[in-house]
Design a protein around this motif. Structure first.
Motif, short mmCIF file in Angstrom:
data_model
loop_
_atom_site.label_atom_id
_atom_site.label_comp_id
_atom_site.label_asym_id
_atom_site.label_seq_id
_atom_site.Cartn_x
_atom_site.Cartn_y
_atom_site.Cartn_z
N VAL A 253 -0.96 -13.49 -3.40
CA VAL A 253 -0.56 -12.74 -2.21
C VAL A 253 0.50 -11.70 -2.58
CG1 VAL A 253 0.77 -12.98 -0.06
CG2 VAL A 253 -1.18 -14.48 -0.48
N ARG A 254 1.40 -12.07 -3.49
CA ARG A 254 2.47 -11.17 -3.91
C ARG A 254 1.91 -9.82 -4.40
NH1 ARG A 254 5.69 -10.44 -8.90
NH2 ARG A 254 4.24 -11.73 -10.07
N PHE A 255 0.86 -9.90 -5.22
CA PHE A 255 0.29 -8.66 -5.77
C PHE A 255 -0.37 -7.83 -4.66
CE2 PHE A 255 0.37 -11.87 -9.07
CZ PHE A 255 1.00 -11.20 -10.10
N HIS A 256 -1.01 -8.55 -3.72
CA HIS A 256 -1.78 -7.84 -2.69
C HIS A 256 -0.93 -7.33 -1.54
CE1 HIS A 256 -5.12 -9.71 -4.83
NE2 HIS A 256 -5.88 -8.80 -4.26
N TRP B 161 0.22 -3.81 -4.20
CA TRP B 161 -0.95 -3.01 -3.80
C TRP B 161 -0.61 -2.00 -2.70
CZ3 TRP B 161 -4.86 -0.48 -5.00
CH2 TRP B 161 -6.02 -0.35 -4.26
N PRO B 162 0.06 -2.40 -1.61
CA PRO B 162 0.40 -1.37 -0.62
C PRO B 162 1.32 -0.30 -1.20
CG PRO B 162 1.04 -3.56 0.16
CD PRO B 162 0.39 -3.75 -1.16
N ALA B 163 2.24 -0.69 -2.08
CA ALA B 163 3.15 0.32 -2.66
C ALA B 163 2.36 1.32 -3.50
CB ALA B 163 4.21 -0.38 -3.50
N MET B 164 1.37 0.82 -4.25
CA MET B 164 0.55 1.73 -5.05
C MET B 164 -0.20 2.72 -4.15
SD MET B 164 -1.23 -0.73 -7.91
CE MET B 164 -2.57 0.41 -8.24
N LEU C 64 -3.65 2.16 3.92
CA LEU C 64 -3.50 0.77 3.49
C LEU C 64 -4.61 -0.09 4.06
CD1 LEU C 64 0.33 0.28 4.15
CD2 LEU C 64 -0.83 1.23 2.14
N PRO C 65 -4.97 -1.17 3.35
CA PRO C 65 -5.96 -2.09 3.93
C PRO C 65 -5.43 -2.62 5.26
CG PRO C 65 -4.91 -3.06 1.99
CD PRO C 65 -4.48 -1.63 2.06
#
Ligand code: MSP
Length: 656
Positions: free
Chosen positions: A266-269, A273-276, A284-285
């Protein structure tokens, strides 16, 4: 009217090992969601794939003596590989991405350059800790007891020139996204992310490595490969055609409606991921849903815990639909659940065999028995007696939909089974066998009772289609539902079947499982799979230490002739040898080789023995020396061969 679009993804899997039943959980859930959305009329894009770069893969390939590409190819496309597994589980993904696909590789290089060009990636020096199994960098303060906070394993020091992504710059926007929107669910995961990662201060993220090569090269700085998570997360957009010409669906499907992911990623997503995407200036998704884990005996599931978690073995024994159903019926999607074969069998027997299976076979066989398979045109309702059941059927779709929209699979299924349960009681209340005794008077009523039951089965089967696609289609066939009576629209209305519907008798869909027998079969299958996976031949490695000649020469090896050989009473292992060792006095040696030799076959043979070992007592008898044999392992089974010498060698001859 244009169809509503729905884009859903699973994580892309590491092809570092065979996948276990826990891995299938997320993909089965995503499949159920995708099928549900298709059923409701959406234009669905369901993406899954494999995450093929990184040091872990490079290391495993080296261990296996193959190239990393050969290694991942085997696990992804080889027999019983990841693609085969999704076929077995009846996964209906629309697209499959491999991060080694050429279009993805060049798109990642462009994405990396974009982030660099807009100033969000800069060069620095990385000093910290790295967890290889998780492919994660950690700062000292993030470690738990000096170990990886995700998996609890040892981390290694890492220091190298590296590129960094300005994650810190996006901390406030990400915090707002997490705290003030429903971007991340379930809500409990929001607190975890904010408290553990945002509040302590988001540090910039190391996004390139130079200490290994199995990754996507940074095209403007050879020697650097892109951090696997930047490579992996971007799959959700490259698979739609972002920065590549392979596909052209980015405009159509992005932003994703939901990423289903396991709780540990979850941390990565929800942060990286939103920051990227913010940095890339892309939408954003809409949502990230962090589901729980399937545990085994309360702990992490792993292949090493035994083959009872092998989806192939489970599917073969219980059927794919039963397995899919169990995963989503038993555990609330957002929380952890304890997997056990006993629970699996129990769910099959209670829900599928007893409740659904019985309702189907009883209803269809009564329609056959009392009406030759075709219900009568004249049926008679009994408002009062039928109201509860027909009311439940007509409102079932709405209740189910409400739960499905929240990804509450377990609750959606519970709604269906409440109606099925009610229908089974309705049979007992209306006692069709009693009505059938006087068909002239009760025939119309009996027709209505069976019609109501068929309607329960029809609507339940439509709503079960996302979970158990093949069995649901069979239920619909048996209750005589044509395409229009099998649609989502028709599931909202009681009365979709024609009154004179013809039922089709079929085989028993969900036979009861004999728990004891099934558990035994499972153990046997697991054991056979374990054996099959063992190496054909294993030979003990040679000892690294040297032994000096003088020490070696102290061992006295002699040729000995077997005068007599007998099994030692009460011992399954030992044989007792009477040997001529050339001294004129018989020598007795006991040897634990009964598993491989019959005593009578050895009499007269010339063998090799060491004769100056101190005497040893075994089963009350003395052994003076040891017979020499060759040992190795075949498919996990120990094999032994005595050194049988040329009979021309006289007893007592020294071996040197
Ligand atoms: N490659 C990354 C994901 C990258 S997504 C851009 C990864 N791969 S994985 O193969 O290790 O895990 C894939 C998924 O399987 C994860 O969501 C993980 O949570 C899930 N599961 C692995 N074991 C599981 C259980 N025992 N139970 C439920 N899900 C499990 O992470």
């Amino acid at each position: 009217m244009e169809k509503k679009r729905f884009y859903i993804t699973t994580p892309i899997y590491y092809p570092s090992d065979k996948l276990h039943i826990g891995h299938t959980y997320c993909t089965v859930a995503t499949d159920a969601m995708a099928r549900y959305k298709r059923l409701t009329g959406c234009d669905v894009m369901f993406l899954t794939g494999t995450d093929e770069h990184g040091q872990k893969i490079e290391d495993k390939a080296r261990e296996a003596g193959v190239t990393p590409q050969q290694f991942v190819d085997h696990i992804v496309t080889g027999p019983r590989g990841i693609l085969d597994l999704w076929k077995l589980m009846n996964i209906s993904n629309d697209r499959f991405i491999r991060t080694t696909d050429g279009y993805h590789v060049s798109a990642i290089q462009k994405i990396f350059r974009k982030l660099y060009d807009n100033g969000d990636i800069y060069k620095g020096k990385y000093v910290g800790k790295y967890c290889k199994p998780c492919e994660s960098f950690w700062t000292e303060s993030q470690l738990v007891d000096g170990k990886c906070p995700d998996c609890g394993r040892e981390v290694a020091d890492a220091e190298e020139e590296a590129y960094f992504f300005r994650l810190s710059k996006y901390a406030e926007r990400v915090r707002h996204l997490l705290e003030d929107t429903d971007f991340l669910e379930p809500r409990s995961r929001v607190h975890e992310m904010v408290n553990n990662f945002i509040k302590p201060g988001l540090e910039d993220l190391c996004v390139s490595r130079t200490s290994f090569t199995w990754g996507i090269p940074v095209d403007f700085d050879p020697g650097h490969v892109v951090y696997v998570w930047v490579d992996a997360l971007s799959n959700y957009i490259t698979a739609l055609g972002y920065e590549n010409n392979q596909y052209d669906d980015y405009g159509k499907f992005w932003p994703a409606d939901v990423h289903f992911v396991g709780k540990e990623i979850v941390r990565f997503h929800s942060i990286i991921w939103p920051a990227m995407l913010m940095s890339l200036g892309e939408p954003l998704p809409k949502k990230v849903f962090g589901h729980g884990w399937l545990l085994l005996d309360g702990g992490k599931m792993s292949k090493s815990k035994g083959n009872v978690v092998d989806p192939y073995i489970l599917a073969e024994l219980f059927g794919v639909d039963a397995l899919r159903f169990f995963l989503l019926r038993t555990f609330p999607f957002g929380s952890d659940g304890n997997f056990s074969n006993e629970a699996l069998i129990q769910t099959i027997n209670v829900d599928l065999a007893n409740d659904l299976g019985n309702l189907l076979s009883r209803t269809v066989s009564m329609a056959g028995k009392y009406f030759d398979g075709q219900l009568p045109a004249v049926q008679a309702g009994d408002e009062e007696k039928d109201a509860e059941l027909t009311g439940m059927i007509s409102t079932l779709r709405d209740r189910y939909e409400e739960q499905m929209e929240k990804f509450a699979f377990q609750n959606a299924l519970a709604e269906i089974f409440k109606v099925i349960d009610r229908a089974n009681k309705y049979i007992d209340e209306n006692a069709p066998w009693a009505l059938a005794k006087d068909m002239e008077t009760n025939g119309p009523r009996l027709g209505r009772v069976l019609y109501n039951l068929l309607e329960v089965l029809r609507i339940s089967a439509i709503l079960l289609t996302p979970f158990i696609p093949e069995s649901a289609a069979e239920v619909l066939r048996q209750v005589g539902a044509d395409a229009s009576a099998s649609s989502w629209e028709s599931a909202a209305r009681y009365g979709g079947l024609p009154e004179t519907v013809t039922v089709v008798r079929g085989e028993n869909l969900f036979p009861r499982v004999d728990a004891e027998q099934a558990l035994e079969q499972l153990e046997q299958a697991a054991e056979a799979a374990r054996k099959a996976a063992l190496p054909d031949l294993e030979i003990e490695p040679q000892l690294p230490e040297k032994v000096d000649f003088e020490t070696f020469s102290k061992s006295d090896f002699r040729a000995v002739k077997v005068k007599d050989c007998q099994a030692v009473k009460k011992s399954a292992k030992l044989l007792k040898f009477t040997l001529d060792d050339g001294t004129g006095t018989d020598r007795q040696i006991l040897s634990g080789i009964a598993k491989w030799y019959r005593p009578e076959d050895l009499i007269g043979k010339t063998l090799m023995a060491i004769v100056n070992l101190p005497p040893r007592k075994m089963m009350g008898q003395e052994s003076n020396g040891m017979l020499i044999s060759a040992v190795h392992t075949e498919k996990g089974e120990e094999c032994l061969h005595l050194l049988i010498l040329d009979d021309a060698i006289p007893a007592g001859a020294k071996m040197c």
